[in-house]
Design a protein around this motif. Structure first.
Motif, PDB file in Angstrom:
ATOM      1  N   ASN A  52       6.061  29.810 -44.562  1.00  0.00           N
ATOM      2  CA  ASN A  52       4.735  29.811 -43.961  1.00  0.00           C
ATOM      3  C   ASN A  52       4.832  30.443 -42.576  1.00  0.00           C
ATOM      4  O   ASN A  52       5.308  29.815 -41.647  1.00  0.00           O
ATOM      5  N   PRO A  53       4.407  31.697 -42.430  1.00  0.00           N
ATOM      6  CA  PRO A  53       4.528  32.364 -41.134  1.00  0.00           C
ATOM      7  C   PRO A  53       3.641  31.710 -40.077  1.00  0.00           C
ATOM      8  O   PRO A  53       2.544  31.248 -40.364  1.00  0.00           O
ATOM      9  N   ARG A  57      -4.516  33.076 -37.930  1.00  0.00           N
ATOM     10  CA  ARG A  57      -5.245  33.542 -39.116  1.00  0.00           C
ATOM     11  C   ARG A  57      -6.443  34.433 -38.784  1.00  0.00           C
ATOM     12  O   ARG A  57      -6.905  35.187 -39.632  1.00  0.00           O
ATOM     13  N   ASN A  58      -6.951  34.371 -37.562  1.00  0.00           N
ATOM     14  CA  ASN A  58      -8.121  35.177 -37.207  1.00  0.00           C
ATOM     15  C   ASN A  58      -7.744  36.488 -36.522  1.00  0.00           C
ATOM     16  O   ASN A  58      -8.603  37.235 -36.100  1.00  0.00           O
ATOM     17  N   GLN A  59      -6.465  36.790 -36.415  1.00  0.00           N
ATOM     18  CA  GLN A  59      -5.975  38.023 -35.797  1.00  0.00           C
ATOM     19  C   GLN A  59      -5.941  39.144 -36.835  1.00  0.00           C
ATOM     20  O   GLN A  59      -5.741  38.894 -38.018  1.00  0.00           O
ATOM     21  N   ALA A  74       3.968  42.984 -48.795  1.00  0.00           N
ATOM     22  CA  ALA A  74       3.823  41.954 -47.760  1.00  0.00           C
ATOM     23  C   ALA A  74       2.356  41.545 -47.609  1.00  0.00           C
ATOM     24  O   ALA A  74       2.041  40.361 -47.480  1.00  0.00           O
ATOM     25  N   ILE A  75       1.462  42.500 -47.670  1.00  0.00           N
ATOM     26  CA  ILE A  75       0.031  42.203 -47.567  1.00  0.00           C
ATOM     27  C   ILE A  75      -0.413  41.361 -48.755  1.00  0.00           C
ATOM     28  O   ILE A  75      -1.205  40.427 -48.610  1.00  0.00           O
ATOM     29  N   GLU A  76       0.098  41.667 -49.926  1.00  0.00           N
ATOM     30  CA  GLU A  76      -0.219  40.877 -51.122  1.00  0.00           C
ATOM     31  C   GLU A  76       0.200  39.413 -50.917  1.00  0.00           C
ATOM     32  O   GLU A  76      -0.557  38.485 -51.214  1.00  0.00           O
ATOM     33  N   MET A  81      -1.597  33.778 -49.032  1.00  0.00           N
ATOM     34  CA  MET A  81      -1.469  32.657 -48.095  1.00  0.00           C
ATOM     35  C   MET A  81      -2.763  32.415 -47.321  1.00  0.00           C
ATOM     36  O   MET A  81      -2.827  31.504 -46.502  1.00  0.00           O
ATOM     37  N   GLY A  82      -3.770  33.246 -47.540  1.00  0.00           N
ATOM     38  CA  GLY A  82      -5.052  33.049 -46.889  1.00  0.00           C
ATOM     39  C   GLY A  82      -5.350  33.969 -45.719  1.00  0.00           C
ATOM     40  O   GLY A  82      -6.410  33.875 -45.108  1.00  0.00           O
TER      41      GLY A  82
END
Length: 108
Positions: A52-53, A57-59, A74-76, A81-82
């Protein structure tokens, strides 16, 4: 599912103050140079189950690898992860290095 938005290194450089770069190349590749200020998140770590990085989340994140392929993976993973504000740098670090001024913005 629609593909993630993509930008070129030139577009990313022009708007570099508006987003955070995420380098998904492996440590050996990153040691040869990376975009100054980029977060290091190797794909091998990101793909680890239960990882879990610690990212906001809003960046908006511009995700890059060497040439734009691993960054899509990585984007997938990050999308699952949301994370929603993800952009692929389609020509990767190779494209970044080819920019005349961007070389000054590389860290080693």
């Amino acid at each position: 599912m629609l593909p993630p938005p993509s930008i070129t290194a030139l577009e990313a450089f022009a708007h570099r103050e508006e987003h955070t770069f995420v380098d998904v190349r492996e440590p050996g590749e990153q040691a040869q140079g990376r975009i100054a200020g980029a977060l290091s998140l190797p794909l091998s770590v990101l793909a680890t189950p239960q990882y879990n990085p610690e990212l906001e989340r809003n960046q908006t994140y511009v995700v890059y690898c060497a040439a734009g392929v691993r960054s899509l993976k990585a984007i997938e993973i990050l999308s699952a992860m949301g994370f929603q504000r993800l952009v692929n740098m389609s020509d990767g670090y190779q494209g970044w290095q080819s920019l005349p001024r961007a070389g000054m913005e590389c860290a080693s």
